[in-house]
Design a protein around this motif. Structure first.
Motif, PDB file in Angstrom:
ATOM      1  N   ASP A 102      -0.969  10.387   3.077  1.00 39.74           N
ATOM      2  CA  ASP A 102      -2.034   9.419   3.344  1.00 39.74           C
ATOM      3  C   ASP A 102      -3.280   9.734   2.516  1.00 39.74           C
ATOM      4  OD1 ASP A 102      -0.339   8.296   5.235  1.00 39.74           O
ATOM      5  OD2 ASP A 102      -1.183   9.483   6.871  1.00 39.74           O
ATOM      6  N   THR A 156       0.678  -0.637   2.531  1.00 41.59           N
ATOM      7  CA  THR A 156       1.071   0.053   3.752  1.00 41.59           C
ATOM      8  C   THR A 156       1.998  -0.833   4.563  1.00 41.59           C
ATOM      9  OG1 THR A 156      -1.038   1.242   3.860  1.00 41.59           O
ATOM     10  CG2 THR A 156       0.267   1.149   5.882  1.00 41.59           C
ATOM     11  N   ARG A 205       3.513  -1.043   8.105  1.00 40.13           N
ATOM     12  CA  ARG A 205       3.239  -0.461   9.422  1.00 40.13           C
ATOM     13  C   ARG A 205       4.466   0.230  10.023  1.00 40.13           C
ATOM     14  NH1 ARG A 205      -0.834  -0.981  13.075  1.00 40.13           N
ATOM     15  NH2 ARG A 205      -0.310  -0.756  15.289  1.00 40.13           N
ATOM     16  N   ALA A 206       4.277   1.478  10.470  1.00 39.66           N
ATOM     17  CA  ALA A 206       5.289   2.286  11.147  1.00 39.66           C
ATOM     18  C   ALA A 206       6.464   2.674  10.242  1.00 39.66           C
ATOM     19  CB  ALA A 206       5.813   1.591  12.386  1.00 39.66           C
ATOM     20  N   TYR A 227       5.111   3.422   2.769  1.00 34.12           N
ATOM     21  CA  TYR A 227       4.392   2.787   1.670  1.00 34.12           C
ATOM     22  C   TYR A 227       5.363   2.215   0.650  1.00 34.12           C
ATOM     23  CZ  TYR A 227       0.333   5.430   3.366  1.00 34.12           C
ATOM     24  OH  TYR A 227      -0.673   5.961   4.149  1.00 34.12           O
TER      25      TYR A 227
END
Length: 219
Positions: free
Chosen positions: A190, A207, A209-210, A213
């Motif tokens: 990150d 990004t 989510r969960a 990338y």
């Protein structure tokens, strides 16, 4: 968007004629001296350069040598009235990719430029991310205006990994195992994504989510 070309030529009459032809195919940036041309080459991205050998002050060979010392691998065609074997050899040894003697045919000039660009793209594996150009070999990003942004080796490695499979969503674990050491944590991924975004645009890396990338569109 046309490819960009830096043309360094001190003879204004020749420059006007050549620029008029090249502008049909390239976004041309003309410099009249070696010093001015070198400054532009070091601070902006060009897809190809055409450099006259005999320039006032800093000559064309010296410009090319300085460009190569800076790690810039952009293909360069040298134009000159000096046509001896020794002149051609010294120009090529100085870092030029090709050599064209004046007077020249414009069709041949354009064909040589196309050939150099094809070879360069195959060698460097450069990647476009939207309007951004990523050149892993020199750890460089060029924004849509041609300005050069230097990346660290880790930032470049992370971006290169994402660019290898632009549709793939890379988990933090995948990125850690490929780019970082066993001692690093998911937060390290990150952090480096943040570093790249801070230098460029947020959407250069997307990004998911969960999940992780993937390569963005740079918009």
């Amino acid at each position: 968007m046309n490819p960009t070309l830096l043309f360094i030529e001190d003879d204004q009459a020749i420059a006007d004629m050549v620029v008029e032809v090249l502008q049909e195919f390239y976004d041309v940036d003309h410099a009249a001296t070696g010093e001015e041309g070198l400054d532009r080459a070091l601070h902006a991205h060009y897809d190809v350069m055409v450099i006259d050998r005999r320039l006032p002050g800093m000559d064309g060979v010296a410009v090319i040598q300085a460009v190569r010392r800076a790690g810039i691998t952009t293909p360069v065609l040298m134009l000159t009235a000096l046509g001896s074997v020794g002149d051609r050899v010294s120009g090529l040894d100085g870092g030029a990719n090709d050599y064209l003697t004046k007077p020249f045919d414009f069709d041949e000039l354009l064909a040589r430029l196309r050939a150099m660009r094809r070879g360069f793209a195959a060698e460097t594996g450069k990647t476009y991310i939207g309007d951004w150009l990523f050149v892993p070999e020199t750890q460089s990003l060029y924004d849509p205006f041609g300005d050069r942004i230097s990346l660290t080796s880790t930032e470049s490695g992370l971006l290169a990994l994402l660019a290898e499979s632009p549709e793939h969503i890379f988990s933090r674990a995948e990125i850690l195992s490929t780019i970082f050491s066993a001692d690093d944590t998911p937060g390290t991924v990150d952090t480096y994504v943040h570093y790249i975004r801070r230098k460029t645009e947020h959407n250069l890396i997307e990004t998911v989510r969960a999940q992780g990338y993937r390569l963005g569109d740079g918009s």
